[in-house]
Design an enzyme around this catalytic site. Sequence first.
Site, PDB file in Angstrom:
ATOM      1  N   ARG A  75       0.820  -1.237   0.000  1.00 37.48           N
ATOM      2  CA  ARG A  75       0.000   0.000   0.000  1.00 37.48           C
ATOM      3  C   ARG A  75       0.842   1.270   0.000  1.00 37.48           C
ATOM      4  NH1 ARG A  75      -2.731  -3.333   3.510  1.00 37.48           N
ATOM      5  NH2 ARG A  75      -4.557  -4.266   2.536  1.00 37.48           N
TER       6      ARG A  75
ATOM      7  N   LYS B 249       7.522  23.060 -14.077  1.00 40.04           N
ATOM      8  CA  LYS B 249       6.625  21.924 -13.834  1.00 40.04           C
ATOM      9  C   LYS B 249       6.236  21.877 -12.358  1.00 40.04           C
ATOM     10  CE  LYS B 249       5.180  17.343 -14.712  1.00 40.04           C
ATOM     11  NZ  LYS B 249       5.316  16.065 -15.385  1.00 40.04           N
TER      12      LYS B 249
ATOM     13  N   HIS C   4      -0.466  12.523 -29.459  1.00 35.91           N
ATOM     14  CA  HIS C   4      -0.971  11.165 -29.190  1.00 35.91           C
ATOM     15  C   HIS C   4      -1.589  10.566 -30.441  1.00 35.91           C
ATOM     16  CE1 HIS C   4      -1.287  11.948 -24.575  1.00 35.91           C
ATOM     17  NE2 HIS C   4      -0.096  11.543 -24.937  1.00 35.91           N
TER      18      HIS C   4
ATOM     19  N   HIS D 100      -0.045  17.686 -27.028  1.00 36.65           N
ATOM     20  CA  HIS D 100      -0.176  16.247 -26.778  1.00 36.65           C
ATOM     21  C   HIS D 100      -1.380  15.617 -27.454  1.00 36.65           C
ATOM     22  CE1 HIS D 100       3.036  16.995 -23.987  1.00 36.65           C
ATOM     23  NE2 HIS D 100       3.049  15.762 -23.548  1.00 36.65           N
TER      24      HIS D 100
ATOM     25  N   LYS E  61       3.012  11.488 -11.471  1.00 35.67           N
ATOM     26  CA  LYS E  61       2.173  10.595 -12.283  1.00 35.67           C
ATOM     27  C   LYS E  61       2.946   9.302 -12.499  1.00 35.67           C
ATOM     28  CE  LYS E  61      -0.806  13.543 -15.102  1.00 35.67           C
ATOM     29  NZ  LYS E  61      -1.168  13.900 -16.486  1.00 35.67           N
TER      30      LYS E  61
ATOM     31  N   GLU F 103       9.897  18.907 -24.918  1.00 36.57           N
ATOM     32  CA  GLU F 103       9.195  19.174 -23.648  1.00 36.57           C
ATOM     33  C   GLU F 103       9.768  20.428 -22.982  1.00 36.57           C
ATOM     34  OE1 GLU F 103       6.517  17.556 -22.732  1.00 36.57           O
ATOM     35  OE2 GLU F 103       6.600  15.636 -23.775  1.00 36.57           O
TER      36      GLU F 103
ATOM     37  N   ARG G  22      -3.014  21.997 -14.445  1.00 36.53           N
ATOM     38  CA  ARG G  22      -2.043  20.999 -14.905  1.00 36.53           C
ATOM     39  C   ARG G  22      -2.289  20.583 -16.349  1.00 36.53           C
ATOM     40  NH1 ARG G  22       0.700  16.044 -11.449  1.00 36.53           N
ATOM     41  NH2 ARG G  22       2.003  15.304 -13.143  1.00 36.53           N
TER      42      ARG G  22
ATOM     43  N   HIS H 287       7.778   9.723 -28.374  1.00 36.12           N
ATOM     44  CA  HIS H 287       6.721  10.543 -27.782  1.00 36.12           C
ATOM     45  C   HIS H 287       7.045  12.040 -27.924  1.00 36.12           C
ATOM     46  CE1 HIS H 287       3.722  11.907 -24.900  1.00 36.12           C
ATOM     47  NE2 HIS H 287       4.680  12.519 -24.221  1.00 36.12           N
TER      48      HIS H 287
ATOM     49  N   GLU I  37      -4.513  17.272 -11.779  1.00 38.71           N
ATOM     50  CA  GLU I  37      -4.998  17.662 -13.102  1.00 38.71           C
ATOM     51  C   GLU I  37      -6.498  17.907 -13.124  1.00 38.71           C
ATOM     52  OE1 GLU I  37      -2.943  15.791 -16.376  1.00 38.71           O
ATOM     53  OE2 GLU I  37      -4.556  16.325 -17.741  1.00 38.71           O
TER      54      GLU I  37
ATOM     55  N   ASN J 154      -0.239  19.547 -21.238  1.00 41.53           N
ATOM     56  CA  ASN J 154      -0.548  18.682 -22.382  1.00 41.53           C
ATOM     57  C   ASN J 154      -0.506  19.432 -23.705  1.00 41.53           C
ATOM     58  OD1 ASN J 154      -0.945  16.355 -20.801  1.00 41.53           O
ATOM     59  ND2 ASN J 154      -2.996  17.079 -20.255  1.00 41.53           N
TER      60      ASN J 154
HETATM   61  P1  NAD Z   1      12.332   5.419 -22.244  1.00 40.79           P
HETATM   62  O1  NAD Z   1      12.192   5.302 -20.798  1.00 40.79           O
HETATM   63  O2  NAD Z   1      11.808   4.316 -23.085  1.00 40.79           O
HETATM   64  O3  NAD Z   1      13.867   5.668 -22.599  1.00 40.79           O
HETATM   65  C1  NAD Z   1      14.255   5.773 -23.948  1.00 40.79           C
HETATM   66  C2  NAD Z   1      15.414   4.829 -24.267  1.00 40.79           C
HETATM   67  O4  NAD Z   1      16.635   5.376 -23.751  1.00 40.79           O
HETATM   68  C3  NAD Z   1      15.282   3.462 -23.631  1.00 40.79           C
HETATM   69  O5  NAD Z   1      15.748   2.486 -24.520  1.00 40.79           O
HETATM   70  C4  NAD Z   1      16.210   3.552 -22.423  1.00 40.79           C
HETATM   71  O6  NAD Z   1      16.673   2.311 -21.984  1.00 40.79           O
HETATM   72  C5  NAD Z   1      17.313   4.408 -22.962  1.00 40.79           C
HETATM   73  N1  NAD Z   1      18.074   5.179 -21.994  1.00 40.79           N
HETATM   74  C6  NAD Z   1      17.638   5.757 -20.857  1.00 40.79           C
HETATM   75  N2  NAD Z   1      18.598   6.507 -20.305  1.00 40.79           N
HETATM   76  C7  NAD Z   1      19.685   6.383 -21.103  1.00 40.79           C
HETATM   77  C8  NAD Z   1      20.988   6.944 -21.079  1.00 40.79           C
HETATM   78  N3  NAD Z   1      21.352   7.826 -20.140  1.00 40.79           N
HETATM   79  N4  NAD Z   1      21.860   6.608 -22.059  1.00 40.79           N
HETATM   80  C9  NAD Z   1      21.476   5.763 -23.056  1.00 40.79           C
HETATM   81  N5  NAD Z   1      20.248   5.233 -23.159  1.00 40.79           N
HETATM   82  C10 NAD Z   1      19.364   5.542 -22.182  1.00 40.79           C
HETATM   83  O7  NAD Z   1      11.635   6.763 -22.804  1.00 40.79           O
HETATM   84  P2  NAD Z   1      11.454   8.224 -22.176  1.00 40.79           P
HETATM   85  O8  NAD Z   1      11.309   9.117 -23.330  1.00 40.79           O
HETATM   86  O9  NAD Z   1      12.453   8.506 -21.142  1.00 40.79           O
HETATM   87  O10 NAD Z   1      10.053   8.107 -21.427  1.00 40.79           O
HETATM   88  C11 NAD Z   1       8.859   7.847 -22.118  1.00 40.79           C
HETATM   89  C12 NAD Z   1       7.831   7.349 -21.136  1.00 40.79           C
HETATM   90  O11 NAD Z   1       7.583   8.383 -20.180  1.00 40.79           O
HETATM   91  C13 NAD Z   1       6.490   7.008 -21.747  1.00 40.79           C
HETATM   92  O12 NAD Z   1       6.071   5.771 -21.244  1.00 40.79           O
HETATM   93  C14 NAD Z   1       5.565   8.113 -21.278  1.00 40.79           C
HETATM   94  O13 NAD Z   1       4.234   7.674 -21.133  1.00 40.79           O
HETATM   95  C15 NAD Z   1       6.185   8.476 -19.971  1.00 40.79           C
HETATM   96  N6  NAD Z   1       5.889   9.843 -19.520  1.00 40.79           N
HETATM   97  C16 NAD Z   1       5.432  10.004 -18.253  1.00 40.79           C
HETATM   98  C17 NAD Z   1       5.163  11.266 -17.768  1.00 40.79           C
HETATM   99  C18 NAD Z   1       4.722  11.429 -16.348  1.00 40.79           C
HETATM  100  O14 NAD Z   1       4.341  12.540 -15.950  1.00 40.79           O
HETATM  101  N7  NAD Z   1       4.780  10.402 -15.552  1.00 40.79           N
HETATM  102  C19 NAD Z   1       5.367  12.393 -18.576  1.00 40.79           C
HETATM  103  C20 NAD Z   1       5.847  12.202 -19.869  1.00 40.79           C
HETATM  104  C21 NAD Z   1       6.111  10.915 -20.331  1.00 40.79           C
END
Ligand code: NAD
Length: 359
Positions: free
Chosen positions: A119, A225, A250, A246, A141, A183, A239, A263, A235, A243
Site C-alpha cells: 500500500r 513543472k 498522441h 499532446h 504521475k 518538452e 495541470r 513521444h 490535473e 498537455n
Molecule cells: P524510455 O524510458 O523508453 O527511454 C528511452 C530509451 O533510452 C530506452 O531504450 C532507455 O533504456 C534508454 N536510456 C535511458 N537513459 C539512457 C541513457 N542515459 N543513455 C542511453 N540510453 C538511455 O523513454 P522516455 O522518453 O524517457 O520516457 C517515455 C515514457 O515516459 C512514456 O512511457 C511516457 O508515457 C512516460 N511519460 C510520463 C510522464 C509522467 O508525468 N509520468 C510524462 C511524460 C512521459
Amino acid sequence: MSTVQVDTPGGSYPIHIAAGRLDSLAQSIPADATAIALVTNPTVYGHYGERATKALAQTGKRVLRIELPDGEAHKDWPTLNLVFDALLQNRLDRKAVIVALGGGVVGDMGGFAAACYMRGIRFVQVPTTLLAQVDSSVGGKTGINHPLGKNMIGAFYQPISVEIDTDVLATLPAREIAAGLAEVIKYGLIIDAEFFAWCEQHVEALRALDPQAITYAIQRSCELKAYVVSQDERESGLRAILNFGHTFGHAIEAGLGYGQWLHGEAVGCGMVQAAELSALTLGLPPASVARVRALTAAIGCPIQPPDLGTPRWIELMQVDKKTEGGQLRFVLLPEIGQARFEAAPLEALRRVLDQAAVA
Ligand code: NAD
C-alpha cells in the site's frame, strides 16, 4: 548543485540537479530504510548500474537489483509483476525504498510499483533521459499501459526526491535529446515567454549538451513543472496546460503505431499544429507560429505531420483523455507564454489537419 523544491498535497520533495549526482545517491536514502530496490533496465544498467549500485551501497544497506526489459512495449502488467515478485521473494518490507534508475518507462513503473507495494513504500526517481529529467520524473504521475489505452492504469504518487545527473545524457541517442528538448520548449510556450526566447538563443548549445545550457534548461523546466503541479497535483485545472501539443501528438503516435515516432517527437510536431490552431481560434500572431515551427525544427524534431487523413486524425483525437462529452478540447496559446484549455471549432481543426495532407 541546484535544488528545486516541489510542494504538493501528496508530498514535498527536492529535485537535485548536478553533474556526477549519481555518485551521491546514498544521500537520497532515508536513515531508517531497511533495503533498497534498484529498478532499472539492461540498457541503463549497462551504462550506469555499477556506479549507482556502488553509490547506494555506501548506505550500508542491501541493494537488490531488479532489471525490467527495455521499452514502452514492456510498460505493462506482466512486467510490473516482476517487480512485485522480486520484492516479495526477497522479503522487502514497508521500510524498503525503490530507486527508479532509467527513462520515463522505468520511472513510471518503478513509481507505480512503489505506490502499490504494501500500500505504498518510498521511492526515489533517478531519471536518465532528458524527457524524464524535465518531465516524467517530476509531479507524481506513475503507471502502466493497458492493451486498450496508454497510461490508463496508474496512481498519483510522489517520490521522496528526484536525483538528476546531467552527465548521463552523454550516452543518449540524438533523437532522444530532441524529444526531450520538445518538452523543454513546451514550458516556455505555455508559461514562460522569456524562457522560450532563451531556448531560441541557446538551441545549438542545448543540442550539443553544453553543460551550462543544459543544466539551466533542466532546472527551469523543473521549476515550471513544479509550479504547475503544486497548483494542481491531480490535473483538475491548470495541470492540463502541460498537455500542450499532446492531443495531436498522441494521435500521431497511435496513428502511425507506437514506437514509429518518439513521444517527444510527436509532441514537438503536435505543438506546431496546436500553434496553427491557436492562430485560427485565439489569434496567435503568424510570426509566433513561425517561431514555434522554427524552434521545433531547430531542436531536431519533425515538423511535418504524417498524412493520416483528416477523419482518422479526428477519430484518434476523440479517444484522447482530453475529450469531455465527445467535444474536442485543446491547450491553445493566445500568445507565447500563455495557455488556455478550451474547445476548438471543428472547422478550424479541419483546416489545420487538412494541411497534413498538403505537404
Ligand atoms: P524510455 O524510458 O523508453 O527511454 C528511452 C530509451 O533510452 C530506452 O531504450 C532507455 O533504456 C534508454 N536510456 C535511458 N537513459 C539512457 C541513457 N542515459 N543513455 C542511453 N540510453 C538511455 O523513454 P522516455 O522518453 O524517457 O520516457 C517515455 C515514457 O515516459 C512514456 O512511457 C511516457 O508515457 C512516460 N511519460 C510520463 C510522464 C509522467 O508525468 N509520468 C510524462 C511524460 C512521459
